[in-house]
Write an enzyme that holds these catalytic residues in place. Structure first.
Site, PDB file in Angstrom:
ATOM      1  N   ASP A 102      81.375  44.587  38.054  1.00 61.23           N
ATOM      2  CA  ASP A 102      81.391  45.244  36.736  1.00 61.23           C
ATOM      3  C   ASP A 102      82.811  45.371  36.187  1.00 61.23           C
ATOM      4  OD1 ASP A 102      82.470  47.931  37.678  1.00 61.23           O
ATOM      5  OD2 ASP A 102      80.638  47.826  38.855  1.00 61.23           O
ATOM      6  N   GLU A 122      84.469  38.290  43.930  1.00 63.81           N
ATOM      7  CA  GLU A 122      83.091  38.662  43.605  1.00 63.81           C
ATOM      8  C   GLU A 122      82.213  37.428  43.839  1.00 63.81           C
ATOM      9  OE1 GLU A 122      80.956  41.280  42.213  1.00 63.81           O
ATOM     10  OE2 GLU A 122      79.575  39.600  42.473  1.00 63.81           O
ATOM     11  N   ASP A 153      82.288  34.462  48.473  1.00 62.75           N
ATOM     12  CA  ASP A 153      81.747  35.490  49.346  1.00 62.75           C
ATOM     13  C   ASP A 153      82.931  36.240  49.966  1.00 62.75           C
ATOM     14  OD1 ASP A 153      80.621  36.982  51.378  1.00 62.75           O
ATOM     15  OD2 ASP A 153      79.142  35.450  51.888  1.00 62.75           O
ATOM     16  N   GLY A 154      82.982  37.557  49.764  1.00 63.01           N
ATOM     17  CA  GLY A 154      84.088  38.351  50.285  1.00 63.01           C
ATOM     18  C   GLY A 154      84.200  38.260  51.798  1.00 63.01           C
ATOM     19  N   ASP A 171      84.085  47.255  47.063  1.00 65.30           N
ATOM     20  CA  ASP A 171      83.242  47.819  46.002  1.00 65.30           C
ATOM     21  C   ASP A 171      81.930  47.040  46.009  1.00 65.30           C
ATOM     22  OD1 ASP A 171      82.156  48.869  43.762  1.00 65.30           O
ATOM     23  OD2 ASP A 171      83.668  48.132  42.374  1.00 65.30           O
ATOM     24  N   ASP A 174      74.503  47.859  47.569  1.00 64.56           N
ATOM     25  CA  ASP A 174      73.866  48.413  48.780  1.00 64.56           C
ATOM     26  C   ASP A 174      73.768  47.345  49.882  1.00 64.56           C
ATOM     27  OD1 ASP A 174      73.575  50.711  47.323  1.00 64.56           O
ATOM     28  OD2 ASP A 174      71.498  50.313  46.755  1.00 64.56           O
ATOM     29  N   PRO A 178      73.228  39.892  49.522  1.00 66.34           N
ATOM     30  CA  PRO A 178      74.571  39.350  49.769  1.00 66.34           C
ATOM     31  C   PRO A 178      75.565  40.390  50.281  1.00 66.34           C
ATOM     32  CG  PRO A 178      74.126  39.474  47.396  1.00 66.34           C
ATOM     33  CD  PRO A 178      72.837  39.783  48.098  1.00 66.34           C
TER      34      PRO A 178
HETATM   35  N1  SAM Z   1      79.376  50.564  42.013  1.00 67.79           N
HETATM   36  C1  SAM Z   1      78.281  49.867  42.520  1.00 67.79           C
HETATM   37  C2  SAM Z   1      77.442  50.596  43.524  1.00 67.79           C
HETATM   38  O1  SAM Z   1      77.980  51.249  44.444  1.00 67.79           O
HETATM   39  O2  SAM Z   1      76.229  50.517  43.404  1.00 67.79           O
HETATM   40  C3  SAM Z   1      78.572  48.509  42.994  1.00 67.79           C
HETATM   41  C4  SAM Z   1      79.575  47.766  42.177  1.00 67.79           C
HETATM   42  S1  SAM Z   1      79.541  46.086  42.026  1.00 67.79           S
HETATM   43  C5  SAM Z   1      78.393  45.781  40.792  1.00 67.79           C
HETATM   44  C6  SAM Z   1      78.890  45.387  43.496  1.00 67.79           C
HETATM   45  C7  SAM Z   1      79.122  43.890  43.484  1.00 67.79           C
HETATM   46  O3  SAM Z   1      79.224  43.397  44.809  1.00 67.79           O
HETATM   47  C8  SAM Z   1      78.027  43.070  42.808  1.00 67.79           C
HETATM   48  O4  SAM Z   1      78.503  42.541  41.597  1.00 67.79           O
HETATM   49  C9  SAM Z   1      77.687  41.976  43.825  1.00 67.79           C
HETATM   50  O5  SAM Z   1      77.489  40.706  43.233  1.00 67.79           O
HETATM   51  C10 SAM Z   1      78.923  42.013  44.706  1.00 67.79           C
HETATM   52  N2  SAM Z   1      78.717  41.473  46.049  1.00 67.79           N
HETATM   53  C11 SAM Z   1      77.649  41.644  46.864  1.00 67.79           C
HETATM   54  N3  SAM Z   1      77.829  40.984  48.015  1.00 67.79           N
HETATM   55  C12 SAM Z   1      79.051  40.386  47.939  1.00 67.79           C
HETATM   56  C13 SAM Z   1      79.804  39.558  48.830  1.00 67.79           C
HETATM   57  N4  SAM Z   1      79.315  39.219  50.024  1.00 67.79           N
HETATM   58  N5  SAM Z   1      81.034  39.131  48.425  1.00 67.79           N
HETATM   59  C14 SAM Z   1      81.535  39.469  47.212  1.00 67.79           C
HETATM   60  N6  SAM Z   1      80.857  40.245  46.333  1.00 67.79           N
HETATM   61  C15 SAM Z   1      79.634  40.702  46.689  1.00 67.79           C
END
Ligand code: SAM
Length: 291
Positions: A102, A122, A153-154, A171, A174, A178
């Site tokens: 976001d 991200e 992928d982080g 950040d 849940d 991913p």
């Molecule tokens: N503030 C939010 C919450 O706690 O619910 C989460 C913020 S942000 C939208 C979470 C982001 O993590 C998502 O955009 C998702 O695509 C990203 N994400 C999930 N798994 C990931 C990974 N393995 N590597 C990088 N980004 C990832």
């Protein structure tokens, strides 16, 4: 995007002519938001992405039917995951944000002039594009040249890094899909290696009310790697249970600064909030102490 007669995106339903999003948190808890309009709804390679305009929380980012951030309360989470850890590292130069699609955490982090590089890794470019276009209340007009977007992928990204970052912010969404691996001990070990000798990390560690098991596990995993660990909380109305936790793991002592450097345009974090957010409710303090 109006939906009279046309097929509804998943996770939405009509009730008495009104559009609702029902977040299916668990068998016994479902949270519903009355929706004015679907602004954006598309599946990505990783998840279903929506920007909805809701009556009580304004525009919201919804991934796989789960509310991630909103115009009304997104600043609470994004300010807490960025400004709080940065107070413990006033000389930081390089920051890595993992997830954070976001862009709210990157927007807050970019307020510190002493930072030279902010890498944001991200997995899902579609989330970033949708938020920049349709959720400016959270993403802001982020065009700071120090912010570098990496769509990867982080988990994989940190595997290859050693002694690079001063601060790493995890950040994540849940721990399903991913984001599941972003809560694993192997991932935290790689984050530890990617940090400089006096670096620190922070992660969102879920609800102390509904996911105390995840918070305790996260705390234990981080404490096994880092000599200095602190848990803090904030209330984020759209996260199930309201009360939300964050965990800092640090190689440097977590000394409270005599003076904070929190920018004066925040909406939630200030000097007093920074100092009191580490005061844990008794059930949480004792749950972590017996670890
Ligand atoms: N503030 C939010 C919450 O706690 O619910 C989460 C913020 S942000 C939208 C979470 C982001 O993590 C998502 O955009 C998702 O695509 C990203 N994400 C999930 N798994 C990931 C990974 N393995 N590597 C990088 N980004 C990832």
């Amino acid at each position: 995007m109006k939906h009279e007669g046309s097929a509804l995106p998943p996770y939405l339903h009509m009730d008495n002519g009104e559009l609702w999003l029902t977040e299916d948190d668990r068998d016994n808890l479902k949270i519903s938001y009355r929706i004015k309009e679907v602004i954006f709804a598309e599946p990505s390679e990783y998840q279903h992405v929506m920007i909805l305009d809701s009556y009580d929380f304004g525009r919201m980012l919804v991934l796989d039917g789960v509310v991630q951030t909103t115009s009304i309360d997104g600043h609470i989470y994004n300010e807490m995951i960025s400004h709080v850890p940065l107070q413990f590292h006033p000389e930081a130069k390089r920051v890595l944000i993992i997830g954070g699609g976001d862009c709210g955490a990157a927007r807050e982090t970019a307020k510190y002039a002493h930072l030279e590089a902010i890498d944001m890794v991200e997995i899902d470019e579609k989330v970033v594009r949708a938020c920049k276009e349709h959720l400016p209340a959270v993403s802001g007009n982020l065009s700071d040249p120090r912010v570098r977007f990496v769509y990867d992928d982080g988990v994989v990204f940190v595997q290859e890094k050693e002694n690079v970052y001063d601060v790493i912010m995890i950040d994540s969404s849940d721990p399903v899909g991913p984001a599941e691996a972003l809560f694993s001990p192997e991932f935290y070990a790689n984050v530890h290696r990617a940090l400089k000798a006096d670096g620190l990390m922070v992660c969102q560690s879920q609800s102390p009310i509904f996911h105390l098991d995840i918070l305790k596990r996260t705390y234990r995993n981080i404490r096994e790697l880092f000599p200095h660990v602190l848990v803090y909380t904030a209330v984020v109305p759209t996260y199930p249970g309201g009360l939300w936790s964050f965990t800092i793991g640090s190689k440097r002592p977590l000394d409270f600064p005599a003076q904070t450097t929190i920018p004066n345009d925040t909406k939630y974090v200030n000097d007093a909030v920074f100092r009191q957010c580490f005061a844990l409710p008794e059930f949480l303090r004792s749950a972590l102490e017996v670890e």
